[in-house]
Write an enzyme that holds these catalytic residues in place. Structure first.
Site, PDB file in Angstrom:
ATOM      1  CD  GLU A  44      49.032  42.387  41.123  1.00 11.54           C
ATOM      2  OE1 GLU A  44      49.427  43.554  41.280  1.00 11.54           O
ATOM      3  OE2 GLU A  44      49.684  41.386  41.506  1.00 11.54           O
ATOM      4  CE  LYS A 117      50.900  45.947  44.184  1.00 10.42           C
ATOM      5  NZ  LYS A 117      51.340  45.028  43.119  1.00 10.42           N
ATOM      6  CB  CYS A 159      50.227  41.766  44.534  1.00  8.71           C
ATOM      7  SG  CYS A 159      51.510  40.536  44.149  1.00  8.71           S
TER       8      CYS A 159
END
Length: 295
Positions: A44, A117, A159
């Site tokens: 990331e 995300k 994540c």
């Protein structure tokens, strides 16, 4: 018929020099490709230090358009090496609108699209809500995505998405054969109790292995290493098979390029033996869309 794919993981430390970080990542991709990797996943926000440890407007200058200069550069590397590249970047979508985004480049260098995300944390050392707007499923946005690459249909999450079984389930239901999680997570160096850090790492790995089991797919998590501010990123990148068995586990502190072969036919084997998809009670899940069930 065998459907084996070689997955490359590039686990690295980062500096304040974006060009040096990008060059290191490209070196890792080439090294993985030389070992036979067909799909390579970067960690990331690999181009910079993890800047979300502070709320600083100057950090917005790190963002770029997607597609843009970095995806163009990585497209050349993908074409040169014949690898699919999964690249996590800080996206400037418009003035004042930014996302934590992963782009996917196919093995011929073509840009397949991006995933923004969906789950954005806001914790000490991880002030991501200051920087990132979550992705959504509105027209023209990305929502949950799968990408039909030359070697496999892949799903990409990022994540904090790791902690949400709904995200893994939806992406698997869309046909993802492998779930990839570019990651930046670590231990708080000010935490006095080592058991707390051990428990956090164990939970992080366990829940993702659970996604592999519940959905019958391989899971690949790629984390960074090195200390940045008060975070010591714990590495520990791994590959789990569709029953949660670890096929590879990276060290906690070392930069690593690893190539792991996976057999995508195992999804059919495990989903037949453990038919979770068959036994889902989709007629009973309406409550999952509520924030909390008070009664």
């Amino acid at each position: 018929m065998s459907k084996k794919v070689k997955i490359g993981l590039v686990q690295m430390s980062c500096s304040a020099d974006q060009e040096a970080n990008t060059a290191k990542a490209i070196e890792g991709i080439r090294k993985a490709a030389a070992q036979g990797a067909q799909i390579v996943c970067l960690q990331e926000l690999f181009r910079s230090l993890y800047f979300c440890d502070v709320e600083d407007h100057h950090n917005f200058s790190l963002a770029e358009a997607i597609p843009g200069p970095t995806t163009d550069r990585l497209a050349e590397v993908a074409r040169e090496t014949g690898t699919v590249i999964i690249a996590s970047l800080f996206e400037k979508r418009a003035q004042g609108l930014y996302h934590n985004t992963t782009a996917v480049l196919d093995a011929d260098g073509s840009y397949l699209g991006k995933y923004r995300k969906m789950h954005i944390p806001d914790d000490p050392g991880y002030y991501e809500k200051f920087y990132f707007t979550p992705g959504d499923a509105s027209p023209g946005d990305t929502g949950y995505r799968v990408f039909d690459t030359q070697y496999a249909r892949i799903g990409v999450l990022i994540c904090w998405d790791q902690w949400y079984p709904e995200a893994a389930r939806i992406t698997a239901l869309m046909g993802a054969e492998i779930l990839f999680y570019p990651t930046a997570i670590g231990w708080d160096t000010t935490e006095p109790d080592p058991k707390v850090n051990e428990e956090q790492y164990s939970a992080w790995q366990t829940i993702q292995r659970g996604h592999a089991i519940a959905n019958g797919v391989h899971v690949v998590a790629v984390n960074r290493v090195g200390q940045e501010a008060e975070q010591k990123f714990w590495g520990g990148s791994f590959v789990a098979n569709p029953h949660g068995t670890l096929l590879y586990l990276a060290p906690h502190e070392e930069e690593t390029v690893h190539v792991q072969e996976v057999d995508l036919n195992l999804t059919d084997k495990y989903r037949t033996t453990w038919p979770y998809f068959r036994d889902r009670r989709v007629d009973s899940y309406q409550a999952i869309t509520r924030r909390y069930i008070d009664e």
